[in-house]
Structures are given as structure tokens and as C-alpha cells.
Scaffold this motif. Sequence first.
Motif, short mmCIF file in Angstrom:
data_model
loop_
_atom_site.label_atom_id
_atom_site.label_comp_id
_atom_site.label_asym_id
_atom_site.label_seq_id
_atom_site.Cartn_x
_atom_site.Cartn_y
_atom_site.Cartn_z
N MET A 1 0.84 -1.17 0.00
CA MET A 1 0.00 0.00 0.00
C MET A 1 0.90 1.24 0.00
O MET A 1 1.75 1.39 0.85
N SER A 2 0.72 2.14 -0.94
CA SER A 2 1.49 3.37 -1.04
C SER A 2 0.91 4.44 -0.12
O SER A 2 -0.26 4.40 0.25
N PHE A 3 1.75 5.39 0.24
CA PHE A 3 1.36 6.50 1.09
C PHE A 3 1.65 7.79 0.33
O PHE A 3 2.68 7.91 -0.31
N GLY A 4 0.73 8.73 0.37
CA GLY A 4 0.94 9.98 -0.36
C GLY A 4 0.36 11.18 0.34
O GLY A 4 -0.20 11.08 1.44
N PHE A 5 0.49 12.29 -0.32
CA PHE A 5 -0.07 13.53 0.20
C PHE A 5 -0.42 14.46 -0.96
O PHE A 5 0.13 14.36 -2.06
N VAL A 6 -1.32 15.35 -0.68
CA VAL A 6 -1.58 16.50 -1.53
C VAL A 6 -1.67 17.69 -0.59
O VAL A 6 -2.33 17.61 0.45
N ALA A 7 -0.95 18.75 -0.90
CA ALA A 7 -0.92 19.91 -0.02
C ALA A 7 -1.21 21.18 -0.82
O ALA A 7 -0.65 21.38 -1.90
N PHE A 8 -2.09 21.99 -0.29
CA PHE A 8 -2.43 23.27 -0.88
C PHE A 8 -1.74 24.35 -0.07
O PHE A 8 -1.96 24.46 1.14
N HIS A 9 -0.90 25.13 -0.73
CA HIS A 9 -0.13 26.20 -0.08
C HIS A 9 -0.63 27.53 -0.64
O HIS A 9 -0.98 27.62 -1.82
N TYR A 10 -0.60 28.55 0.19
CA TYR A 10 -1.12 29.85 -0.21
C TYR A 10 -0.07 30.94 0.00
O TYR A 10 -0.15 31.73 0.93
N PRO A 11 0.94 30.99 -0.88
CA PRO A 11 1.95 32.03 -0.74
C PRO A 11 1.39 33.39 -1.16
O PRO A 11 0.46 33.47 -1.97
N ALA A 12 1.98 34.44 -0.61
CA ALA A 12 1.62 35.79 -1.04
C ALA A 12 1.95 35.90 -2.53
O ALA A 12 2.91 35.28 -3.01
N PRO A 13 1.15 36.66 -3.29
CA PRO A 13 1.37 36.75 -4.74
C PRO A 13 2.81 37.09 -5.13
O PRO A 13 3.33 36.53 -6.09
N GLU A 14 3.45 37.95 -4.37
CA GLU A 14 4.82 38.34 -4.71
C GLU A 14 5.84 37.24 -4.36
O GLU A 14 7.01 37.34 -4.73
N HIS A 15 5.40 36.18 -3.67
CA HIS A 15 6.30 35.11 -3.27
C HIS A 15 6.05 33.78 -3.99
O HIS A 15 6.69 32.78 -3.67
N VAL A 16 5.12 33.76 -4.94
CA VAL A 16 4.78 32.49 -5.60
C VAL A 16 6.01 31.86 -6.25
O VAL A 16 6.30 30.67 -6.06
N ASP A 17 6.77 32.62 -7.01
CA ASP A 17 7.94 32.06 -7.70
C ASP A 17 8.97 31.54 -6.71
O ASP A 17 9.52 30.44 -6.90
N ALA A 18 9.24 32.28 -5.65
CA ALA A 18 10.20 31.84 -4.63
C ALA A 18 9.69 30.59 -3.93
O ALA A 18 10.46 29.66 -3.66
N PHE A 19 8.40 30.54 -3.66
CA PHE A 19 7.82 29.37 -2.99
C PHE A 19 7.94 28.14 -3.87
O PHE A 19 8.31 27.06 -3.41
N VAL A 20 7.64 28.30 -5.15
CA VAL A 20 7.75 27.18 -6.10
C VAL A 20 9.20 26.69 -6.15
O VAL A 20 9.46 25.48 -6.15
N ARG A 21 10.16 27.61 -6.18
CA ARG A 21 11.57 27.21 -6.19
C ARG A 21 11.91 26.36 -4.96
O ARG A 21 12.56 25.32 -5.05
N GLU A 22 11.44 26.81 -3.79
CA GLU A 22 11.70 26.07 -2.56
C GLU A 22 11.04 24.69 -2.61
O GLU A 22 11.64 23.69 -2.21
N CYS A 23 9.82 24.63 -3.12
CA CYS A 23 9.12 23.34 -3.23
C CYS A 23 9.89 22.40 -4.15
O CYS A 23 10.03 21.20 -3.85
N ARG A 24 10.40 22.91 -5.25
CA ARG A 24 11.16 22.07 -6.19
C ARG A 24 12.46 21.57 -5.55
O ARG A 24 12.89 20.44 -5.80
N GLN A 25 13.10 22.40 -4.73
CA GLN A 25 14.32 21.96 -4.05
C GLN A 25 14.04 20.80 -3.10
O GLN A 25 14.77 19.82 -3.05
N VAL A 26 12.94 20.92 -2.34
CA VAL A 26 12.56 19.85 -1.42
C VAL A 26 12.18 18.60 -2.22
O VAL A 26 12.56 17.48 -1.86
#
Length: 95
Positions: A1-26
Amino acid sequence: MSFGFVAFHYPAPEHVDAFVRECRQVADAARHQPGFLSTEVWVTPDGGAVVTTGSFESEAAFLAAAEVGREMGATPEGLSDLEVRPREVHFLVSR
């Protein structure tokens, strides 16, 4: 049985690109963990939310990968400095 997640994050509009970069690094770090199956980073068309998904062979594999994320400053719960409201995280098990 696999385990997963889905997460909804709400960054400030001016931080969306930085947040996406951090998510991709993780996500890139998670790819090197035993039991990793997949991970993706999505952005809603209006840019209002970043949605992350992941799947692992087991909950133990996820928890080990999550620990690596914590060491990078990311957590599956809580609120980062870039987010304007708490994220919504849903854990999943395959059936």
C-alpha cells in the motif's frame, strides 16, 4: 500500500515564484530517498495556490523524506514566511 499527500499552499502573490523554487528543491531532495515514487509541484492558473503532491512506498518512507525536508526548512504542517494562510495537507493511502 502506497502513502501519499496533496498539499495546498497559499503564498503571497509576490512570493509564488520563490515558494515554487523552494518546493522544487525539497522535491529534488525527496527523489533521492528510499521508497520515493513521485512528487510534483503545481500552480493554479490564477497563481493563488501552489499544490504539491507526492507518493512513497510506505508511510515510513514518507516520514524519512519529510525529515530531510525539515532539515531544509520545510515542514508538511505549519506556515512558512512566504505563506499568507495555513496550508491544507491531506494524507492518502492507496487501496
